[in-house]
Design a protein around this motif. Structure first.
Motif, PDB file in Angstrom:
ATOM      1  N   SER A 221      13.503  -3.776  19.334  1.00  3.37           N
ATOM      2  CA  SER A 221      14.682  -3.024  19.151  1.00  3.37           C
ATOM      3  C   SER A 221      14.764  -1.821  20.090  1.00  3.37           C
ATOM      4  O   SER A 221      15.970  -1.296  20.494  1.00  3.37           O
ATOM      5  N   ALA A 222      13.821  -1.305  20.585  1.00  2.00           N
ATOM      6  CA  ALA A 222      13.809  -0.391  21.550  1.00  2.00           C
ATOM      7  C   ALA A 222      12.362  -0.281  22.397  1.00  2.00           C
ATOM      8  O   ALA A 222      11.545  -0.729  21.877  1.00  2.00           O
ATOM      9  N   TYR A 223      12.602   0.368  23.551  1.00  2.00           N
ATOM     10  CA  TYR A 223      11.287   0.271  24.374  1.00  2.00           C
ATOM     11  C   TYR A 223      10.727   1.603  24.918  1.00  2.00           C
ATOM     12  O   TYR A 223      11.644   2.479  25.016  1.00  2.00           O
ATOM     13  N   ILE A 224       9.500   1.866  24.964  1.00  2.00           N
ATOM     14  CA  ILE A 224       9.050   3.491  25.277  1.00  2.00           C
ATOM     15  C   ILE A 224       9.273   3.277  26.792  1.00  2.00           C
ATOM     16  O   ILE A 224       9.015   2.243  27.410  1.00  2.00           O
ATOM     17  N   LYS A 268      17.498   3.110  32.306  1.00  2.00           N
ATOM     18  CA  LYS A 268      17.719   1.977  32.375  1.00  2.00           C
ATOM     19  C   LYS A 268      18.302   1.322  31.019  1.00  2.00           C
ATOM     20  O   LYS A 268      18.292   0.102  30.996  1.00  2.00           O
ATOM     21  N   SER A 269      18.506   2.151  30.247  1.00  2.00           N
ATOM     22  CA  SER A 269      19.062   2.027  29.162  1.00  2.00           C
ATOM     23  C   SER A 269      20.453   1.334  29.082  1.00  2.00           C
ATOM     24  O   SER A 269      21.044   1.965  29.879  1.00  2.00           O
ATOM     25  N   GLY A 270      20.757   0.311  28.648  1.00  2.00           N
ATOM     26  CA  GLY A 270      22.153  -0.146  28.683  1.00  2.00           C
ATOM     27  C   GLY A 270      22.404  -1.635  28.562  1.00  2.00           C
ATOM     28  O   GLY A 270      21.602  -2.281  27.978  1.00  2.00           O
ATOM     29  N   LYS A 287      25.923 -14.251  29.816  1.00  2.00           N
ATOM     30  CA  LYS A 287      25.158 -13.851  28.342  1.00  2.00           C
ATOM     31  C   LYS A 287      24.511 -12.362  28.529  1.00  2.00           C
ATOM     32  O   LYS A 287      24.359 -11.766  29.848  1.00  2.00           O
ATOM     33  N   SER A 288      24.897 -11.419  27.340  1.00  2.00           N
ATOM     34  CA  SER A 288      24.277 -10.384  27.877  1.00  2.00           C
ATOM     35  C   SER A 288      23.460  -9.641  26.746  1.00  2.00           C
ATOM     36  O   SER A 288      23.605 -10.165  25.479  1.00  2.00           O
ATOM     37  N   GLY A 289      22.650  -8.400  26.831  1.00  2.00           N
ATOM     38  CA  GLY A 289      21.887  -7.866  25.837  1.00  2.00           C
ATOM     39  C   GLY A 289      21.747  -6.470  26.148  1.00  2.00           C
ATOM     40  O   GLY A 289      22.066  -6.059  27.340  1.00  2.00           O
ATOM     41  N   MET A 290      21.525  -5.927  25.084  1.00  2.00           N
ATOM     42  CA  MET A 290      21.381  -4.386  25.089  1.00  2.00           C
ATOM     43  C   MET A 290      19.997  -3.882  25.411  1.00  2.00           C
ATOM     44  O   MET A 290      19.095  -4.590  24.610  1.00  2.00           O
ATOM     45  N   ILE A 291      19.629  -2.962  26.064  1.00  2.00           N
ATOM     46  CA  ILE A 291      18.098  -2.645  26.151  1.00  2.00           C
ATOM     47  C   ILE A 291      18.255  -1.115  25.956  1.00  2.00           C
ATOM     48  O   ILE A 291      19.059  -0.238  26.452  1.00  2.00           O
ATOM     49  N   ARG A 292      17.381  -0.768  24.956  1.00  2.00           N
ATOM     50  CA  ARG A 292      17.183   0.761  24.724  1.00  2.00           C
ATOM     51  C   ARG A 292      15.969   1.437  25.183  1.00  2.00           C
ATOM     52  O   ARG A 292      14.973   0.677  24.495  1.00  2.00           O
TER      53      ARG A 292
END
Ligand SMILES: *[C@@H]1O[C@H](CO)[C@@H](O)[C@H](O)[C@H]1NC(C)=O
Ligand SMILES: *[C@@H]1O[C@H](CO)[C@@H](O)[C@H](O)[C@H]1NC(C)=O
Ligand SMILES: *[C@@H]1O[C@H](CO)[C@@H](O)[C@H](O)[C@H]1NC(C)=O
Ligand SMILES: *[C@@H]1O[C@H](CO)[C@@H](O)[C@H](O)[C@H]1NC(C)=O
Ligand SMILES: *[C@@H]1O[C@H](CO)[C@@H](O)[C@H](O)[C@H]1NC(C)=O
Ligand SMILES: *[C@@H]1O[C@H](CO)[C@@H](O)[C@H](O)[C@H]1NC(C)=O
Ligand SMILES: *[C@@H]1O[C@H](CO)[C@@H](O)[C@H](O)[C@H]1NC(C)=O
Ligand SMILES: *[C@@H]1O[C@H](CO)[C@@H](O)[C@H](O)[C@H]1NC(C)=O
Ligand SMILES: *[C@@H]1O[C@H](CO)[C@@H](O)[C@H](O)[C@H]1NC(C)=O
Ligand SMILES: *[C@@H]1O[C@H](CO)[C@@H](O)[C@H](O)[C@H]1NC(C)=O
Ligand SMILES: *[C@@H]1O[C@H](CO)[C@@H](O)[C@H](O)[C@H]1NC(C)=O
Length: 386
Positions: A221-224, A268-270, A287-292
């Motif tokens: 769900s989120a990345y460090i 780089k979140s977005g 296709k798209s995806g969110m990266i947090r």
């Protein structure tokens, strides 16, 4: 004897049409071959007639063969059978054996040309799914009374939705081909005397992209910050689709099914998007995806703000966090503090307000900060109410 005389005799003497049958040694048969027509019963007086054309006039102990048949026909008086050699296409038709005053029997003979040189042609063999129509035409050099069976690989093609047979089966039309129509087609042509199959014609169907998927590994769900993230996009496409990537609506100078994000920073979140393009079908999908990406919590410190804790007055503690904070949890002597009418917890500025301060507020205060990627608890801060 004159045919007209015979016909006159027949016209006046036929009295019964029985159930007697005549048989052919072969039917259908190939041009040039021979055939014998047999009768179940012996005929001593009668005729073999083809259409209205007398072949043999049978009289006891004799038989008269019409001149036009003489060189191709033999009649066996013992069996009443008629043998025709070197049959021609025009010999196809109805043969009638009449035994005067006894019976009339009929047989329809079919003379066919053996099939040779079957070929298959396609209007186009490189097609686009849904848009194109395939027209396959089967032809033979020689052959009559043709019937066609269409094969795709080893299974038969049946007419149905989008699949039409015309020209007596010689033309197969597939309107709006789909990827499942890809394969090798042949036509099997047969008649009563032979069959032959065409060489195969391969239909190549270009399709897609469709069923586009984006896979993110690892999935979180989120990345460090500092993580390595791989995004990959795929689709069902022939030929394979080209892939271009976008980040927050801006095209990246990156092509190919995979996008590697290495040692990511927070910025780089977005929104990441892959655009797939099949140059043959001219179709696009995306296709798209969110990266947090979140910075980890690296420091948590509890500090008082304002004055010292004085009984019946108000007192405020602040939790100072370095890193992304999702949630704050206060505790006193290891017991979680829940907001009530004397303790106000403000999440926005991460403060704990004791209002008013009571003696029971004495103790060691800790603040635990947590986020989807990390958590950390402060050292204790000791409150002694004055
Ligand atoms: C005529 O038919 C009979 C009975 O089938 C047969 O035995 C005979 O050999 C035939 N004669 C000829 C010349 O074919
Ligand atoms: C028909 O087939 C034969 C044998 O395959 C071949 O020799 C001949 O050239 C073919 N004729 C035509 C008109 O294609
Ligand atoms: C095709 O038929 C014609 C006459 O019907 C004949 O002359 C020719 O030899 C045949 N060709 C083949 C390949 O059977
Ligand atoms: C073509 O069709 C005929 C008649 O239905 C059949 O006997 C023959 O086996 C078929 N040939 C092939 C190669 O399938
Ligand atoms: C691919 O998409 C088609 C419709 O476009 C659907 O019928 C099919 O089930 C999908 N296949 C997979 C593997 O998702
Ligand atoms: C991320 O990738 C870089 C370069 O490939 C590598 O040096 C680093 O160890 C990787 N980090 C992790 C957490 O896998
Ligand atoms: C994103 O953050 C990294 C590290 O903080 C920095 O080096 C880089 O310049 C930033 N990029 C942008 C586009 O702001
Ligand atoms: C397929 O058909 C659609 C709709 O008629 C058309 O817009 C498109 O350009 C066609 N694609 C190709 C590759 O012909
Ligand atoms: C509110 O405070 C009063 C007096 O301190 C106390 O008696 C009461 O139980 C408190 N109510 C709640 C819901 O905590
Ligand atoms: C924190 O918020 C509370 C109530 O929302 C307010 O009374 C207090 O002054 C704030 N403290 C700071 C340091 O902003
Ligand atoms: C806090 O971090 C520790 C160690 O990384 C982990 O075991 C624990 O489950 C985390 N707690 C929360 C609430 O995230």
């Amino acid at each position: 004897m004159d045919v007209r005389v015979v016909l006159l005799i027949l016209a006046t003497t036929i009295t019964a049409t029985g159930s007697q049958k005549i048989y052919a040694s072969r039917n259908p048969l190939a041009v040039g071959s021979s055939v014998t027509l047999f009768s179940q019963d012996i005929v001593t007086t009668g005729t073999w007639i083809f259409h209205n054309n007398l072949i043999v006039f049978i009289v006891p102990d004799n038989a008269i063969i019409a001149d036009s048949w003489k060189d191709r026909v033999t009649f066996n008086s013992t069996s009443s059978s008629l043998t025709i050699t070197s049959v021609k296409l025009e010999d196809s038709g109805e043969y009638t054996l009449t035994a005067i005053n006894t019976f009339t029997a009929k047989l329809t003979l079919s003379v066919q040309v053996p099939i040779s040189n079957v070929s298959l042609t396609a209007s186009n063999t490189d097609l686009v799914e849904f848009n194109d129509t395939a027209v396959l035409t089967c032809s033979v050099l020689n052959g009559t009374s043709l019937s066609y069976v269409w094969m795709k690989g080893s299974s038969e093609v049946a007419a149905g939705a989008g699949v039409q047979l015309s020209d007596g089966g010689a033309t197969l039309t597939m309107v709006g081909v789909t990827r499942y129509d890809e394969g090798s087609y042949r036509c099997n042509v047969s008649n009563g005397v032979s069959d032959a199959i065409s060489p195969p014609v391969h239909l190549n169907i270009n399709y897609g992209p469709s069923n586009t998927t984006m896979t993110i590994t690892p999935m979180r769900s989120a990345y460090i910050t500092g993580s390595n993230i791989t995004l990959s996009c795929s689709a069902e496409s022939k030929p394979p689709a080209g892939v271009q990537w976008m980040f927050n609506g801006v095209k990246l100078n990156h092509f190919g099914p995979e996008l590697q994000l290495e040692m990511v920073a927070e910025n780089k979140s977005g929104n990441y998007k892959c655009i797939l393009h099949n140059t043959v079908t001219s179709r696009f999908t995306s296709k798209s995806g969110m990266i947090r990406i979140l910075t980890p919590i690296v420091a948590v410190v509890v500090n008082p703000t304002g004055g010292p804790p004085i009984l019946h007055e108000q007192y405020m503690l602040h939790c100072e966090v370095t890193g992304y904070v999702g949630n704050i949890q206060w505790s006193r002597n290891g017991q979680p503090i829940t907001a009530d009418n004397t303790s106000v917890i403000d999440m926005t500025n991460r403060t704990l307000l004791l209002k008013p301060v009571q003696l029971s507020d004495n103790g060691d205060y800790r603040c635990e900060a947590s986020s989807p990627v990390s958590n950390m608890t402060s050292h204790p801060y000791t409150v002694e109410v004055n």
